[in-house]
Design an enzyme around this catalytic site. Structure first.
Site, PDB file in Angstrom:
ATOM      1  N   GLY A 154      -7.231  -8.524 -58.254  1.00  0.00           N
ATOM      2  CA  GLY A 154      -7.676  -9.883 -58.558  1.00  0.00           C
ATOM      3  C   GLY A 154      -7.108 -10.350 -59.881  1.00  0.00           C
ATOM      4  O   GLY A 154      -5.906 -10.218 -60.143  1.00  0.00           O
ATOM      5  N   THR A 167      -7.030  -5.805 -52.419  1.00  0.00           N
ATOM      6  CA  THR A 167      -5.676  -6.243 -52.125  1.00  0.00           C
ATOM      7  C   THR A 167      -4.903  -4.938 -52.092  1.00  0.00           C
ATOM      8  O   THR A 167      -5.442  -3.902 -52.450  1.00  0.00           O
ATOM      9  CB  THR A 167      -5.179  -7.142 -53.276  1.00  0.00           C
ATOM     10  OG1 THR A 167      -5.970  -8.315 -53.299  1.00  0.00           O
ATOM     11  CG2 THR A 167      -3.729  -7.556 -53.144  1.00  0.00           C
ATOM     12  N   ARG A 200       1.758 -16.504 -48.422  1.00  0.00           N
ATOM     13  CA  ARG A 200       0.379 -16.783 -48.808  1.00  0.00           C
ATOM     14  C   ARG A 200      -0.312 -17.624 -47.730  1.00  0.00           C
ATOM     15  O   ARG A 200       0.326 -18.485 -47.094  1.00  0.00           O
ATOM     16  CB  ARG A 200       0.440 -17.578 -50.112  1.00  0.00           C
ATOM     17  CG  ARG A 200      -0.894 -18.006 -50.697  1.00  0.00           C
ATOM     18  CD  ARG A 200      -1.633 -16.846 -51.254  1.00  0.00           C
ATOM     19  NE  ARG A 200      -2.637 -17.220 -52.222  1.00  0.00           N
ATOM     20  CZ  ARG A 200      -3.554 -16.361 -52.660  1.00  0.00           C
ATOM     21  NH1 ARG A 200      -3.593 -15.121 -52.211  1.00  0.00           N
ATOM     22  NH2 ARG A 200      -4.431 -16.727 -53.562  1.00  0.00           N
ATOM     23  N   ASP A 233      -9.954 -18.360 -53.455  1.00  0.00           N
ATOM     24  CA  ASP A 233      -8.999 -18.425 -54.573  1.00  0.00           C
ATOM     25  C   ASP A 233      -8.733 -19.867 -55.013  1.00  0.00           C
ATOM     26  O   ASP A 233      -8.136 -20.096 -56.061  1.00  0.00           O
ATOM     27  CB  ASP A 233      -7.673 -17.744 -54.206  1.00  0.00           C
ATOM     28  CG  ASP A 233      -7.700 -16.250 -54.516  1.00  0.00           C
ATOM     29  OD1 ASP A 233      -8.628 -15.804 -55.225  1.00  0.00           O
ATOM     30  OD2 ASP A 233      -6.799 -15.524 -54.052  1.00  0.00           O
ATOM     31  N   SER A 280      -2.828 -17.744 -56.802  1.00  0.00           N
ATOM     32  CA  SER A 280      -2.986 -16.291 -56.738  1.00  0.00           C
ATOM     33  C   SER A 280      -2.687 -15.660 -58.097  1.00  0.00           C
ATOM     34  O   SER A 280      -2.099 -16.301 -58.966  1.00  0.00           O
ATOM     35  CB  SER A 280      -2.002 -15.745 -55.700  1.00  0.00           C
ATOM     36  OG  SER A 280      -1.955 -14.346 -55.730  1.00  0.00           O
ATOM     37  N   SER A 281      -3.084 -14.400 -58.245  1.00  0.00           N
ATOM     38  CA  SER A 281      -2.687 -13.631 -59.436  1.00  0.00           C
ATOM     39  C   SER A 281      -1.702 -12.524 -59.063  1.00  0.00           C
ATOM     40  O   SER A 281      -1.334 -11.706 -59.917  1.00  0.00           O
ATOM     41  CB  SER A 281      -3.911 -12.975 -60.077  1.00  0.00           C
ATOM     42  OG  SER A 281      -4.838 -13.936 -60.444  1.00  0.00           O
TER      43      SER A 281
HETATM   44  O1  DON Z   1      -4.354 -13.736 -54.751  1.00  0.00           O
HETATM   45  C1  DON Z   1      -5.133 -13.253 -55.548  1.00  0.00           C
HETATM   46  O2  DON Z   1      -4.967 -13.280 -56.746  1.00  0.00           O
HETATM   47  C2  DON Z   1      -6.347 -12.539 -55.024  1.00  0.00           C
HETATM   48  N1  DON Z   1      -6.656 -13.002 -53.706  1.00  0.00           N
HETATM   49  C3  DON Z   1      -6.074 -11.074 -55.062  1.00  0.00           C
HETATM   50  C4  DON Z   1      -7.241 -10.263 -54.606  1.00  0.00           C
HETATM   51  C5  DON Z   1      -7.184  -8.873 -55.080  1.00  0.00           C
HETATM   52  O3  DON Z   1      -6.287  -8.458 -55.756  1.00  0.00           O
HETATM   53  C6  DON Z   1      -8.325  -8.052 -54.747  1.00  0.00           C
HETATM   54  N2  DON Z   1      -8.067  -6.672 -55.098  1.00  0.00           N
HETATM   55  N3  DON Z   1      -8.578  -5.933 -55.812  1.00  0.00           N
END
Ligand code: DON
Length: 571
Positions: free
Chosen positions: A473, A380, A96, A422, A451-452
């Site tokens: 997300g 992501t 991360r 985040d 994060s998720s």
């Molecule tokens: O770490 C996280 O939870 C976010 N930065 C993830 C971002 C994400 O999944 C965007 N995608 N659709």
């Protein structure tokens, strides 16, 4: 006679129901790679065919996604990986991003203490110290088996040869050109000094065009030759720091030198006869998944039926409670004491569900006050790998938003993340996913943002059973959850589980979010009648699940998400 006829009719109708032909994804005998782009899956599987293992394939696949899927694949971002070796050993890697040492708690606030819109999402100040390159070397040094050149060379070749634009990519680029172009202007103090845009993205790319990435190929070649030092201390590091600072960022050479990925113990828990292995903090994924699954376990979900009113109610109420906890308790474990045992104990979770009733929703404002909106679409990417030796890798990697901070270095050939969003910029003020945070996730120098991401591996009877994960997300956790339940409770194939329509609740805002197709109108009407606010928007559930399922006969099924250009390839 009539009685016998009825029995026959029942048997026949059951037979014809059960006889519905399952929709299977790609089935193969030995190995599988599932990613967001065919080019990346191909590179991963070729590494395995050469005799490489899942970890070699991981490095190649992650880098190939940076080329073939710059929307989210990256070397300017970070991610998480959960693995399970063929001897049953499990572990997790945290690569991360981190806040730079110059970061401060209030860095995105104006003098009145209000959040300055855009500062944590676009441009140099939004960028967290990237972890991907260090993460890949960490994996390679611990588990890799092929010479590094054999891993990098196919990716460099792909970058030079170019990648064909898909219809979906054309649409995504069209949506983001204005922001990408806006962000790639160099500033000197108040005044615009040079007007130097990201040249690669000045052209309007169309479906079937080929985009070549010579600058990225060059950067990757240098990293292959000089190792991770190239990115964190060498020529590339210097250019990167210069580029970020020119664009208003505060990342220094020291920040890059200080960056280290971390091996973590994964979150491990049981659900029926499944052993779930998922990502630990600084991702909330594993803990939230554990909380939700322990809250829903006492309910007979199978008997309610897939995506039925009662099924949705039980999941929504458990999700509401888990996401409320997420916002208070979770953050970087290197900076916070996380009360993991307490918030995942069955007693605590059963107590938390005590207020649940099938007749009336719990209102989120009674769990904790707040009101917010979910905003822009994000990206992501996840990939799942199972090698011919039985090792598996589940990895989710991100720039955070689509094309991250939108900052693209023409010289180095990659986008930079906007992961700083985040963090919780201000307690109670939602980030781009509508997620609220508190002190545990406040900005501190060198801290990792919550994060998720939920890369997950599942065992059944001590054997590998499933490998899965997704982008999306805040909807990542609930999408992983539904995919597990689709297979385990409702007997779906991996592909059917991935295809099935998804819904989501995250405590705040107090709405049940649905994908626009696939839900029964009468189910939604009943939920509304019972007091649930509903909201339909497929783009807000931006999950694209990549799953691998081990079948009863030992074969393996890859399920790639058709919501994107995703692809499973096996042999
Ligand atoms: O770490 C996280 O939870 C976010 N930065 C993830 C971002 C994400 O999944 C965007 N995608 N659709």
């Amino acid at each position: 006679m009539l009685y016998r006829y009825l029995i026959l009719l029942i048997i026949f109708s059951q037979f014809s129901c059960n006889n519905k032909k399952p929709i299977r994804g790609v089935v193969s005998e030995n190995a599988m790679v599932v990613t967001a782009r065919e080019e990346a899956s191909k590179i991963g599987i070729e590494i395995l065919k050469k005799g490489g293992n899942a970890f070699d394939a991981m490095v190649a696949t992650e880098l190939a996604l940076a080329v073939a899927y710059p929307y989210a694949g990256n070397i300017g971002g970070g991610g998480f990986m959960v693995y399970r070796k063929n001897n049953g050993d499990t572990g997790a890697l945290d690569y991360r991003e981190k806040a730079p040492m110059g970061a401060t708690k209030d860095m995105y606030l104006d003098k009145n203490g209000d959040v300055i819109k855009g500062l944590s999402t676009v441009g140099g100040l939004a960028v967290g110290v990237p972890g991907t390159v260090a993460g890949m070397f960490e994996v390679y040094e611990k588990f890799g088996s092929l010479p590094i050149e054999e891993i990098f060379e196919p990716v460099i070749k792909l970058a030079l040869k170019g990648v064909i634009v898909t219809k979906k990519q054309e649409a995504r680029l069209k949506q983001y050109y204005p922001q990408i172009n806006n962000q790639n202007t160099f500033w000197d103090g108040e005044r615009e000094k040079e007007f130097e845009k990201a040249k690669l993205w000045m052209k309007t790319w169309k479906e079937n065009d080929t985009i070549k990435y010579p600058a990225l190929a060059n950067t990757l070649k240098k990293i292959m030759q000089n190792g991770k030092k190239e990115f964190y201390e060498g020529e590339t590091a210097k250019k990167l720091v210069n580029f970020i600072q020119k664009n208003g960022g505060i990342i220094t050479m020291e920040d890059l030198e200080l960056y280290k990925p971390k091996w973590r113990d994964p979150i491990v828990f049981e659900y029926d006869d499944l052993k779930i292995i998922s990502m630990s903090p600084p991702s909330s994924g594993g803990i939230c998944l554990e909380q939700i699954m322990k809250m829903i376990n006492p309910f007979d979900l199978e008997s309610y039926g897939h995506n039925s009113v009662d099924y949705i109610k039980v999941l929504v109420e458990a999700e509401r409670r888990a996401y409320a906890d997420r916002s208070f308790y979770l953050g970087d474990p290197d900076f916070n004491e996380i009360p993991y045992k307490e918030i995942t104990s069955q007693k605590y979770l059963s107590d938390r569900m005590k207020g649940f009733s099938f007749s009336t929703p719990t209102l989120s404002k009674d769990l904790n006050p707040g009101s917010i909106n979910i905003s822009e679409s994000n990206e992501t990417t996840h990939y799942s790998i199972l090698d011919q030796f039985g090792n598996s890798v589940s990895a989710t990697t991100t720039l955070n938003g689509a094309y991250g901070s939108k900052l693209y270095s023409d010289e180095l050939g990659f986008f930079l993340n906007n992961e700083m969003d985040d963090f919780s910029s201000k307690p109670g003020v939602p980030n781009m996913f509508g997620l609220i945070g508190a002190k545990a996730n406040s900005i501190e120098p060198g801290k990792r943002m919550l994060s998720s991401m939920t890369p997950t591996i599942i065992e059944k009877n001590n054997e590998l059973y499933m490998v899965l994960g997704t982008p999306g997300g805040s909807t990542i956790i609930t999408s992983v959850l539904q995919n597990i339940l689709n297979v385990h409770e409702f007997g779906m194939t991996m592909q059917e589980a991935v295809n099935a329509a998804r819904f989501h609740h995250q405590w705040l805002p107090d709405v049940v979010l649905f994908e626009t197709t696939g839900f029964n109108k009468s189910v939604v009407d009943k939920l509304e009648k019972d007091g649930y606010k509903t909201y339909f928007d497929s783009s807000k559930i931006s999950s694209k699940v990549e799953g691998i399922l081990v079948l009863n006969d030992g074969k393996i099924e890859g399920g790639a998400d058709k919501r994107g250009d995703d692809k499973a390839i096996g042999f």
